[in-house]
Design a protein around this motif. Sequence first.
Motif, PDB file in Angstrom:
ATOM      1  N   LYS A  74       0.834  -1.208   0.000  1.00 31.58           N
ATOM      2  CA  LYS A  74       0.000   0.000   0.000  1.00 31.58           C
ATOM      3  C   LYS A  74       0.867   1.256   0.000  1.00 31.58           C
ATOM      4  N   LYS A  75       1.924   1.244   0.801  1.00 28.02           N
ATOM      5  CA  LYS A  75       2.829   2.388   0.898  1.00 28.02           C
ATOM      6  C   LYS A  75       3.487   2.695  -0.436  1.00 28.02           C
ATOM      7  N   HIS A  76       3.703   1.630  -1.252  1.00 28.82           N
ATOM      8  CA  HIS A  76       4.390   1.809  -2.533  1.00 28.82           C
ATOM      9  C   HIS A  76       3.423   1.803  -3.723  1.00 28.82           C
ATOM     10  N   TRP A  77       2.211   2.244  -3.446  1.00 28.62           N
ATOM     11  CA  TRP A  77       1.263   2.615  -4.494  1.00 28.62           C
ATOM     12  C   TRP A  77       0.670   1.450  -5.295  1.00 28.62           C
ATOM     13  N   TYR A  78       0.652   0.265  -4.708  1.00 27.98           N
ATOM     14  CA  TYR A  78      -0.146  -0.793  -5.328  1.00 27.98           C
ATOM     15  C   TYR A  78      -1.612  -0.442  -5.080  1.00 27.98           C
ATOM     16  N   ILE A  79      -2.397  -0.468  -6.146  1.00 25.40           N
ATOM     17  CA  ILE A  79      -3.804  -0.082  -6.039  1.00 25.40           C
ATOM     18  C   ILE A  79      -4.671  -1.260  -5.601  1.00 25.40           C
ATOM     19  N   ASP A  80      -4.337  -2.458  -6.101  1.00 27.20           N
ATOM     20  CA  ASP A  80      -5.144  -3.663  -5.878  1.00 27.20           C
ATOM     21  C   ASP A  80      -4.285  -4.681  -5.131  1.00 27.20           C
ATOM     22  N   ILE A  81      -4.607  -4.916  -3.864  1.00 27.21           N
ATOM     23  CA  ILE A  81      -3.810  -5.800  -3.003  1.00 27.21           C
ATOM     24  C   ILE A  81      -4.717  -6.917  -2.492  1.00 27.21           C
ATOM     25  N   ARG A  82      -4.478  -8.140  -2.961  1.00 27.29           N
ATOM     26  CA  ARG A  82      -5.382  -9.246  -2.634  1.00 27.29           C
ATOM     27  C   ARG A  82      -4.664 -10.395  -1.940  1.00 27.29           C
ATOM     28  N   VAL A  83      -5.447 -11.223  -1.267  1.00 23.91           N
ATOM     29  CA  VAL A  83      -4.945 -12.421  -0.600  1.00 23.91           C
ATOM     30  C   VAL A  83      -5.774 -13.607  -1.072  1.00 23.91           C
ATOM     31  N   HIS A  84      -5.078 -14.673  -1.526  1.00 20.94           N
ATOM     32  CA  HIS A  84      -5.753 -15.922  -1.891  1.00 20.94           C
ATOM     33  C   HIS A  84      -5.800 -16.782  -0.627  1.00 20.94           C
ATOM     34  N   THR A  85      -7.000 -17.149  -0.215  1.00 24.22           N
ATOM     35  CA  THR A  85      -7.168 -17.741   1.118  1.00 24.22           C
ATOM     36  C   THR A  85      -8.230 -18.834   1.150  1.00 24.22           C
ATOM     37  N   ASN A  86      -8.067 -19.773   2.091  1.00 18.71           N
ATOM     38  CA  ASN A  86      -9.144 -20.750   2.324  1.00 18.71           C
ATOM     39  C   ASN A  86     -10.219 -20.145   3.225  1.00 18.71           C
ATOM     40  N   TRP A  87      -9.997 -18.926   3.685  1.00 17.18           N
ATOM     41  CA  TRP A  87     -11.009 -18.087   4.329  1.00 17.18           C
ATOM     42  C   TRP A  87     -11.257 -18.425   5.795  1.00 17.18           C
ATOM     43  N   LEU A  88     -10.556 -19.425   6.348  1.00 18.45           N
ATOM     44  CA  LEU A  88     -10.792 -19.781   7.744  1.00 18.45           C
ATOM     45  C   LEU A  88     -10.392 -18.641   8.681  1.00 18.45           C
ATOM     46  N   THR A  89      -9.280 -17.984   8.366  1.00 19.02           N
ATOM     47  CA  THR A  89      -8.805 -16.874   9.191  1.00 19.02           C
ATOM     48  C   THR A  89      -9.837 -15.763   9.270  1.00 19.02           C
ATOM     49  N   PHE A  90     -10.524 -15.506   8.151  1.00 16.67           N
ATOM     50  CA  PHE A  90     -11.433 -14.369   8.088  1.00 16.67           C
ATOM     51  C   PHE A  90     -12.845 -14.674   8.576  1.00 16.67           C
ATOM     52  N   SER A  91     -13.014 -15.837   9.211  1.00 17.53           N
ATOM     53  CA  SER A  91     -14.284 -16.065   9.910  1.00 17.53           C
ATOM     54  C   SER A  91     -14.344 -15.171  11.146  1.00 17.53           C
ATOM     55  N   SER A  92     -13.193 -14.563  11.487  1.00 16.84           N
ATOM     56  CA  SER A  92     -13.133 -13.568  12.559  1.00 16.84           C
ATOM     57  C   SER A  92     -13.294 -12.168  11.970  1.00 16.84           C
ATOM     58  N   LYS A  93     -14.330 -11.449  12.377  1.00 14.91           N
ATOM     59  CA  LYS A  93     -14.547 -10.076  11.898  1.00 14.91           C
ATOM     60  C   LYS A  93     -13.376  -9.175  12.265  1.00 14.91           C
ATOM     61  N   GLN A  94     -12.822  -9.406  13.431  1.00 14.43           N
ATOM     62  CA  GLN A  94     -11.721  -8.572  13.908  1.00 14.43           C
ATOM     63  C   GLN A  94     -10.500  -8.718  12.992  1.00 14.43           C
ATOM     64  N   LYS A  95     -10.170  -9.961  12.629  1.00 13.10           N
ATOM     65  CA  LYS A  95      -9.002 -10.184  11.772  1.00 13.10           C
ATOM     66  C   LYS A  95      -9.242  -9.643  10.368  1.00 13.10           C
ATOM     67  N   LEU A  96     -10.446  -9.830   9.861  1.00 12.51           N
ATOM     68  CA  LEU A  96     -10.772  -9.298   8.543  1.00 12.51           C
ATOM     69  C   LEU A  96     -10.612  -7.779   8.527  1.00 12.51           C
TER      70      LEU A  96
END
Length: 251
Positions: A74-96
Motif C-alpha cells: 500500500k505504501k508503494h502505491w499498489y492499487i489492488d492488493i489481494r490475498v488468496h485464502t481458504n477463508w478460515l482466518t477471516f471467519s473472525s470479523k476482527q481479523k478481517l
Amino acid sequence: MSKGVEIFLWYSCHLKCKFCFQKDLREKDPLFISKNIVEKIILDGARDKKTFIVFSWGEATLDKNLLWYISLAKKHWYIDIRVHTNWLTFSSKQKLGLYIDNGMTGVVISIHGYKQVHDALVGMDWAFEKVSQALRNIYEIKKKFPGFVIDTNTALHPLNQDNLFVLFKFLSYFPITRSQLVQVYSLSLFSHQEKEALYVKYEDFGKSLEKILAVKNINIVLENFPFCKVSQKYWGNIERRQRYNNVSYGN
C-alpha cells in the motif's frame, strides 16, 4: 492483471484438499519465504509500476509477516492488493477488519462445494460453516467498502460435480465479483493415475455445467476447460490462465 505480481509465500495450510497440486510439498519445512525476498519482490514491482499484487499458495494468512507485506505494498502505491485464502482466518470479523485497515483491497476465496461436500474435499469438519461466516462478514464489509473485490475459486472434482449448482446458487446471494470454476486434472504435477481420479467426463457434466452457468447474479468463469468440449455459447466464459511477471510464480 497484466501488470500483476503474485507472490507464493510457501506451502503451509490448514487443509488437506484432495486435489491439491502441491501434494507432498505441504510436508516440507513450514518456513515461509524470507522477509527480505518478499520485500524485494514488492519493491521491484513498484519500480516497474505494477499496480496489482496477490499473496498466495498454501494459506497466505499463516505467514506472520503478511500484514506487513500488505502495508508495504500500500505504501508503494499498489492499487489492488489481494490475498488468496481458504477463508478460515477471516471467519473472525476482527481479523478481517485488521487486514483491510492495513490495505487489503480484495480476496480470492477457495470454496469447493456446498456444506459437507466442501468439508470432505478439504479434509476438515465444519470448514464450510467457517467459510459461510466469513462470507457474512465480507457482506457487511462491502457495505462500508463497496470497491472491495471478492473472487472465489472452485476446483471441479468427481465428488462435487453434482453439488456445484447448489454451491453457485448459494454464492449468488453474496456480492461476489467473480467466481472461477477450474478443471485441475491437466496440471503437469499430477501423475497419470492421479489425473484419472480427478477427471470429470464432459459427457456427464455438460448438462450440469449449463445449469450452473444459468445461475443469475453471479459471474462464473471457466479455467482449463477446452473449447472443443464446451458448448460454443459458453466460450465467452472460458479464460486462459493468468501469467505474472515474477520469478516466484515461475509461469
